[in-house]
Scaffold this motif. Structure first.
Motif, PDB file in Angstrom:
ATOM      1  N   MET A 225       0.833  -1.207   0.000  1.00 20.06           N
ATOM      2  CA  MET A 225       0.000   0.000   0.000  1.00 20.06           C
ATOM      3  C   MET A 225       0.868   1.258   0.000  1.00 20.06           C
ATOM      4  O   MET A 225       0.550   2.251  -0.689  1.00 20.06           O
ATOM      5  N   ALA A 226       1.951   1.236   0.745  1.00 19.91           N
ATOM      6  CA  ALA A 226       2.850   2.390   0.788  1.00 19.91           C
ATOM      7  C   ALA A 226       3.463   2.643  -0.583  1.00 19.91           C
ATOM      8  O   ALA A 226       3.687   3.796  -0.974  1.00 19.91           O
ATOM      9  N   GLN A 227       3.734   1.580  -1.329  1.00 19.67           N
ATOM     10  CA  GLN A 227       4.292   1.751  -2.674  1.00 19.67           C
ATOM     11  C   GLN A 227       3.288   2.424  -3.605  1.00 19.67           C
ATOM     12  O   GLN A 227       3.653   3.266  -4.436  1.00 19.67           O
ATOM     13  N   ILE A 228       2.013   2.071  -3.463  1.00 17.38           N
ATOM     14  CA  ILE A 228       0.984   2.743  -4.273  1.00 17.38           C
ATOM     15  C   ILE A 228       0.933   4.233  -3.932  1.00 17.38           C
ATOM     16  O   ILE A 228       0.854   5.097  -4.822  1.00 17.38           O
ATOM     17  N   ARG A 229       0.974   4.553  -2.644  1.00 11.16           N
ATOM     18  CA  ARG A 229       0.898   5.952  -2.229  1.00 11.16           C
ATOM     19  C   ARG A 229       2.081   6.753  -2.760  1.00 11.16           C
ATOM     20  O   ARG A 229       1.940   7.964  -3.038  1.00 11.16           O
ATOM     21  N   ARG A 230       3.210   6.095  -2.899  1.00  3.68           N
ATOM     22  CA  ARG A 230       4.387   6.787  -3.418  1.00  3.68           C
ATOM     23  C   ARG A 230       4.415   6.799  -4.951  1.00  3.68           C
ATOM     24  O   ARG A 230       5.350   7.349  -5.548  1.00  3.68           O
ATOM     25  N   GLY A 231       3.416   6.183  -5.570  1.00  6.38           N
ATOM     26  CA  GLY A 231       3.381   6.132  -7.031  1.00  6.38           C
ATOM     27  C   GLY A 231       4.306   5.088  -7.612  1.00  6.38           C
ATOM     28  O   GLY A 231       4.583   5.106  -8.830  1.00  6.38           O
ATOM     29  N   GLU A 232       4.760   4.152  -6.790  1.00  2.00           N
ATOM     30  CA  GLU A 232       5.651   3.073  -7.265  1.00  2.00           C
ATOM     31  C   GLU A 232       4.774   1.900  -7.708  1.00  2.00           C
ATOM     32  O   GLU A 232       4.702   0.855  -7.052  1.00  2.00           O
ATOM     33  N   PHE A 233       4.130   2.077  -8.859  1.00  7.35           N
ATOM     34  CA  PHE A 233       3.100   1.125  -9.265  1.00  7.35           C
ATOM     35  C   PHE A 233       3.675  -0.237  -9.652  1.00  7.35           C
ATOM     36  O   PHE A 233       3.073  -1.277  -9.353  1.00  7.35           O
ATOM     37  N   ALA A 234       4.799  -0.249 -10.330  1.00 10.43           N
ATOM     38  CA  ALA A 234       5.395  -1.536 -10.712  1.00 10.43           C
ATOM     39  C   ALA A 234       5.765  -2.343  -9.458  1.00 10.43           C
ATOM     40  O   ALA A 234       5.518  -3.558  -9.384  1.00 10.43           O
ATOM     41  N   GLU A 235       6.355  -1.661  -8.484  1.00 11.78           N
ATOM     42  CA  GLU A 235       6.715  -2.336  -7.240  1.00 11.78           C
ATOM     43  C   GLU A 235       5.464  -2.799  -6.491  1.00 11.78           C
ATOM     44  O   GLU A 235       5.446  -3.881  -5.879  1.00 11.78           O
ATOM     45  N   ALA A 236       4.418  -1.967  -6.527  1.00 10.13           N
ATOM     46  CA  ALA A 236       3.177  -2.335  -5.851  1.00 10.13           C
ATOM     47  C   ALA A 236       2.534  -3.554  -6.499  1.00 10.13           C
ATOM     48  O   ALA A 236       2.019  -4.439  -5.814  1.00 10.13           O
TER      49      ALA A 236
END
Length: 256
Positions: free
Chosen positions: A143-154
């Motif tokens: 979820m934190a990755q989505i909030r940071r815009g790290e979509f591939a990692e998310a």
């Protein structure tokens, strides 16, 4: 010795009486000598008996004294042993108290270490359930990755999460946010498949209408307006009072 003392005057009296000229004629010489011998023998017997009894009493007294000394020694030994045992008991009591303290400390330490490993109560999208700490950490990390815009990692994070926890309480939320991460990554086809699977599995979920709306957005991005219209109409039909339904009306109007 008292009997001997009483006999001595008797012997002296006899001797005096035999020597007296007045009574000399009353006894024959042989009878007098016999009487004297008998008295002497009796005296000797009494003296020997007294001596033997005295020695016996002396031996008994010595034995009693020795026994008393032995008993006194035993009593002192027992006192010493009791004092030793008392000291040992006191030491055992101290050792027991120390052991109990250490056990309590160890138990508290173990509880403190195990507590983070115990299932924790969480609430997601109005649903409460128990989740393992690692499960919760992995979900929140994605979820934190989505909030940071790290979509591939998310996307990678949620896929790994669903593979590891395919039936936990986070499954619905993980699918929903996986679709959003795929959308953010512009993997629209994958996002459409994820959102469809989410709605099919959990049509009553609080985010089901939002998922259908997001699915329609993916179809719009792929220029599939007909498919998007059908999805938007499904939002209006299945979830008419939702925020997603109001947005769906606006988008249907825009598609014309």
């Amino acid at each position: 010795m008292g009997k001997v003392v009483r006999l001595l005057p008797l012997t002296a009296l006899l001797l005096l009486s035999l020597s007296s000229p007045v009574r000399a004629g009353l006894f024959e010489d042989d009878e007098a000598r016999k009487a004297i011998l008998d008295l002497r023998n009796r005296l000797t017997e009494l003296e020997n008996a007294y001596k033997g009894r005295s020695e016996q009493l002396s031996d008994q007294l010595t034995t009693a004294q020795r026994a008393g000394l032995d008993l006194a020694g035993q009593i002192e030994g027992l006192k010493s042993e009791i004092a030793k045992l008392r000291g040992q008991n006191e030491q055992l009591a101290r050792d027991l108290a120390e052991t109990q303290r250490k056990l309590t400390d160890l138990q508290q330490g173990l509880d403190a270490r195990l507590r983070p490993l115990e299932p924790q109560k969480v609430s997601v999208d109005g649903k409460e359930f128990l989740a393992d700490p690692d499960e919760r950490r992995q979900f929140e990390a994605a979820m934190a990755q989505i909030r940071r815009g790290e979509f591939a990692e998310a996307v990678a994070g949620f896929n790994a999460f669903l593979k590891r926890y395919p039936s936990g309480g986070y499954v619905d939320a993980a699918r929903f946010w996986l679709g959003n991460a795929q959308y953010g990554k512009r993997d629209y086809k994958d996002a459409i498949a994820t959102f469809r699977g989410f709605v099919a599995a959990s049509p009553e979920h609080p985010r089901a209408a939002e998922a259908l709306l997001a699915l329609a957005n993916c179809q719009i991005e792929l220029k599939d307006n007909k498919g998007a219209r059908r999805s938007l109409e499904e939002v209006l039909k299945s979830y008419p009072g939702s925020e997603a339904a109001r947005a769906a009306k606006e988008r249907i109007a825009a598609l014309r």
